[in-house]
Write an enzyme that holds these catalytic residues in place. Sequence first.
Site, PDB file in Angstrom:
ATOM      1  N   GLY A   9       0.675  -1.205   0.014  1.00  0.00           N
ATOM      2  CA  GLY A   9      -0.170   0.070  -0.023  1.00  0.00           C
ATOM      3  C   GLY A   9       0.880   1.163  -0.017  1.00  0.00           C
ATOM      4  O   GLY A   9       2.165   1.246  -0.449  1.00  0.00           O
ATOM      5  N   CYS A  10       0.362   2.236   0.257  1.00  0.00           N
ATOM      6  CA  CYS A  10       1.171   3.560   0.581  1.00  0.00           C
ATOM      7  C   CYS A  10       2.423   3.475   1.256  1.00  0.00           C
ATOM      8  O   CYS A  10       2.479   2.898   2.267  1.00  0.00           O
ATOM      9  CB  CYS A  10       0.296   4.489   1.365  1.00  0.00           C
ATOM     10  SG  CYS A  10       0.969   6.245   1.593  1.00  0.00           S
ATOM     11  N   PHE A  11       3.449   4.020   0.678  1.00  0.00           N
ATOM     12  CA  PHE A  11       4.773   3.573   1.398  1.00  0.00           C
ATOM     13  C   PHE A  11       4.776   4.409   2.652  1.00  0.00           C
ATOM     14  O   PHE A  11       5.436   4.081   3.453  1.00  0.00           O
ATOM     15  CB  PHE A  11       5.855   3.740   0.281  1.00  0.00           C
ATOM     16  CG  PHE A  11       5.806   5.046  -0.359  1.00  0.00           C
ATOM     17  CD1 PHE A  11       5.549   6.341  -0.157  1.00  0.00           C
ATOM     18  CD2 PHE A  11       6.529   4.928  -1.720  1.00  0.00           C
ATOM     19  CE1 PHE A  11       5.648   7.524  -0.925  1.00  0.00           C
ATOM     20  CE2 PHE A  11       6.649   6.073  -2.548  1.00  0.00           C
ATOM     21  CZ  PHE A  11       6.035   7.389  -2.316  1.00  0.00           C
ATOM     22  N   CYS A  13       2.747   4.439   4.914  1.00  0.00           N
ATOM     23  CA  CYS A  13       2.382   3.667   6.026  1.00  0.00           C
ATOM     24  C   CYS A  13       3.290   2.449   6.440  1.00  0.00           C
ATOM     25  O   CYS A  13       3.649   2.281   7.530  1.00  0.00           O
ATOM     26  CB  CYS A  13       0.998   2.912   5.708  1.00  0.00           C
ATOM     27  SG  CYS A  13      -0.517   4.218   5.180  1.00  0.00           S
TER      28      CYS A  13
END
Length: 173
Positions: A9-11, A13
Site C-alpha cells: 500500500g502507501c509507502f 504507512c
Amino acid sequence: MQQALFGGGCFWCVEAVFLQIRGVEKVTSGYAGGHTTHPTYEQVCQGDTQHAEVVLIDFDEQQVTYSQLLDVFFATHDPTTLNRQGNDIGTQYRSVIYYFNEEQKQAAEHTIQTLKDDDLDIVTELSPAPTFYPAEDYHQNYYEKNPSQGYCNFAIPPKLLKLHSKFQHLMKN
C-alpha cells in the site's frame, strides 16, 4: 547489513511501521517493479508505470530476522486484496515482496504458504528484486515529519496499534 524490499500500500504507512522495529537501520520509500526509469510520484500515481510503492529496509539480522520482518509485513497490511489497501486503489498499492536471494524467496514462500494453510487467499506478488528508485525527498520519513497530516492520522495509527500489540518484542526501546 541485509535488505528487504516490500510493498503493502502507501509507502508512508509501510515506512512508519518498519521504522519502529529494532535492528532496522534505515527505511527508504520508493518505487519498483515497473517499466519507467526514475519515475516520479505523479507518474506512479497515474498508474501507467506499473511501479509499486515500496520500502527498502536496511536491517541488522543479528537483531531482527527476515522472517520476523515478513511476519510484521503480513500483519500490518491486507495481503488478500488485489491492487488495493483500504481506500488506496491501483497497481501501485499492490502487495508485493521482492527478494534479493534464494533464502529470502524461500522464507517468503513459507510464510505465504502458512497463511494460505490458515485459509487466507493471499494475493501478494513474489518476484526477484528489480531496480529500486528512491522516492522524492519529501516522501522520506513522511509520517515522522507530518504526524498530523489527515491521511496519516487515518491510515497509520491502526497499523501501529497492531504492531505494538503483536510485536512488542521487536520494537525499538
